[in-house]
Design an enzyme around this catalytic site. Structure first.
Site, PDB file in Angstrom:
ATOM      1  CD  GLU A  57      -2.324   4.329  -6.052  1.00  0.00           C
ATOM      2  OE1 GLU A  57      -3.334   3.668  -6.388  1.00  0.00           O
ATOM      3  OE2 GLU A  57      -1.431   3.893  -5.313  1.00  0.00           O
ATOM      4  CG  HIS A  84      -2.487   0.399  -7.195  1.00  0.00           C
ATOM      5  ND1 HIS A  84      -2.968   1.042  -6.096  1.00  0.00           N
ATOM      6  CD2 HIS A  84      -2.589  -0.934  -6.913  1.00  0.00           C
ATOM      7  CE1 HIS A  84      -3.354   0.164  -5.187  1.00  0.00           C
ATOM      8  NE2 HIS A  84      -3.124  -1.045  -5.665  1.00  0.00           N
ATOM      9  NE  ARG A 125      -4.317  -1.247   0.146  1.00  0.00           N
ATOM     10  CZ  ARG A 125      -4.587  -2.162  -0.771  1.00  0.00           C
ATOM     11  NH1 ARG A 125      -3.705  -2.410  -1.734  1.00  0.00           N
ATOM     12  NH2 ARG A 125      -5.714  -2.838  -0.752  1.00  0.00           N
TER      13      ARG A 125
END
Length: 351
Positions: free
Chosen positions: A282, A301, A253
Site C-alpha cells: 500500500e 484506504h 486489511r
C-alpha cells in the site's frame, strides 16, 4: 519533542504525543478536526511527533505519558521497554496488529482502540463497494464521459436478490453489514474464530467454515482482523474455491489477501471482480495490472473517511486518553490485565 502545543500552554504533568503520519505539526489532519482542544481544556499538553516512520526512536517518548497512534506505527518490546514514562497507547481506529500487546502489558502500557466508533462507517463502505462493483458503476461512468454508450451492453450488472453474501470475520462490523444487506434479500453467511455470535443468531446469519463460505458465496467480504492466522488467508487455494461468478471485497486489511494470487485470478477470469479499499503493498505500484481492470473497484484506504467517522473515532480515542489521565479505566482496553501489573502500579505511583 520537536513541536509545541500551538495553543501556547506550558507543559503539563500529563503529555500526549500524536504520530505524524496523517497529522501536521499544527494538529490539522487529513481526517479534519480531531478535537485536540478537549485535551487543552483538561490541562493535557499535546504535540505532534517530529518524524514519521513505521518504527520510531524510543527517545521520542521519553517525556510522554500517552501516544495517539494515527496510522500503523510499530510498538514492540524494543520500544515500550525503553520508554519508562509511557503508560498509554491509544489507537485511532480498530486495528492493532502493529502493537505487541504482551510487551505492552509487561511494560505497564495500556492499549486502547475504537472499534465501536468505526462500525457504521466501515459497514457502509463495504456496502458501497458491493453495490458499486456489482453495478459496474465506474466503467459505466467512464462510458458516459467518453461518449461510449454502445459499450453498456458489455457491463450488465449483477442483481443481489437471492444471492449469497459471505462475511469473513463476523464481528461488530460484519453484523452491521449483515443488518444493512438483509434489505437486499440476500442469504448471509459468516465465519469467525469462535464459531459463535449472538448477533448472527439474532440476524439469522449462518456461521459456517471458511471453506464452505468461499464455495457458496456470490460476494465474499473481508472484515477480519489481521493476525498471524489470517495473514494471506485469501491465497491461490482460497480463490480457487470461489465461484467464477463471485466478487471479492476487502475493507479489512490489505495483508489478508495474497495480491499476486488475486491479480492472477482476476486476469485469468477465475473470479468476477474485486472491490479493494486496502492493499498489500500500500499503495499499489503505478504499473500494477490491477489498475487497468474494469472489473475492479478501488479506493485509497479512505472509503470510510467521512465527517461522522472523524467525529466518532476522535471522540472515542480522546475519551480514552482523558480517562487514563484522570486515573480511570476506559472502554475498549485491549490488555485489561495490565492494571494488575507491578509496572503499571509503578507508573501510577509516580504521579
Amino acid at each position: 519533542m520537536a513541536t509545541t502545543n500551538p495553543k501556547g500552554t506550558r507543559a503539563s504533568a500529563y503529555r500526549v504525543a500524536v504520530t505524524a503520519d496523517v497529522v501536521r505539526p499544527d494538529g490539522s489532519s487529513v481526517h479534519g478536526d480531531l478535537g485536540f482542544d478537549r485535551l487543552v481544556e483538561r490541562g493535557i499538553d499535546w504535540s505532534v511527533l517530529p518524524g514519521d516512520a513505521p518504527v520510531l526512536p524510543p527517545e521520542y517518548f521519553d517525556d510522554v505519558d500517552a501516544v495517539l497512534v494515527m496510522g500503523h506505527t510499530y510498538f514492540d518490546a524494543e520500544t515500550v521497554d525503553r520508554t519508562p514514562r509511557l503508560r498509554h497507547i491509544a489507537r485511532f481506529g480498530a486495528g492493532y496488529e502493529t502493537i505487541d500487546l504482551d510487551a505492552c502489558t509487561r511494560a505497564g502500557v495500556v492499549v486502547t482502540n475504537t472499534p465501536t466508533a468505526i462500525r457504521r462507517t466501515l459497514s457502509t463502505a463495504a456496502v458501497t463497494m458491493i453495490l458499486g462493483l456489482t453495478h459496474h458503476v465506474v466503467p459505466k461512468d467512464r462510458m458516459v464521459r467518453e461518449s461510449r454508450w454502445s459499450d453498456r451492453e458489455h457491463f450488465r450488472g449483477v442483481g443481489l436478490e437471492g444471492r449469497t453474501l459471505g462475511i469473513v470475520g463476523f464481528g461488530s462490523v460484519g453484523a452491521d453489514v449483515a443488518r444493512l444487506m438483509q434489505n437486499f434479500d440476500m442469504t448471509i453467511l459468516g465465519t469467525n474464530r469462535s464459531g459463535k455470535s449472538a448477533a448472527a443468531d439474532e440476524l439469522g446469519v449462518s456461521l459456517v467454515s471458511f471453506e464452505e463460505l468461499l464455495e457458496r458465496s456470490d460476494v465474499v467480504l473481508l472484515t477480519a482482523a489481521l493476525t498471524p492466522e489470517t495473514t494471506g488467508m485469501i491465497d491461490e487455494a482460497a480463490l480457487a474455491r470461489m465461484k467464477r461468478s463471485a466478487f471479492l471485497v476487502n475493507v479489512g486489511r490489505g495483508k489478508l489477501v495474497d495480491t499476486d494470487a488475486l491479480r492472477d485470478a482476476l486476469l485469468d477470469g477465475r473470479i468476477a471482480g474485486a472491490g479493494l479499499d486496502v492493499f498489500d503493498p500500500e499503495p499499489l505500484t503505478p504499473n500494477d495490472p490491477i489498475l487497468g481492470l474494469d472489473n475492479v473497484l478501488l479506493s485509497p484506504h479512505a472509503l470510510g473517511w467521512t465527517d461522522q467517522f472523524t467525529d466518532a473515532v476522535s471522540t472515542a480515542a480522546l475519551d480514552a486518553i482523558i480517562a487514563i489521565a484522570d486515573g480511570g479505566r476506559p472502554d475498549s482496553v485491549l490488555n485489561p490485565e495490565v492494571f494488575e501489573t507491578e509496572a503499571w502500579r509503578a507508573k501510577v505511583a509516580s504521579d
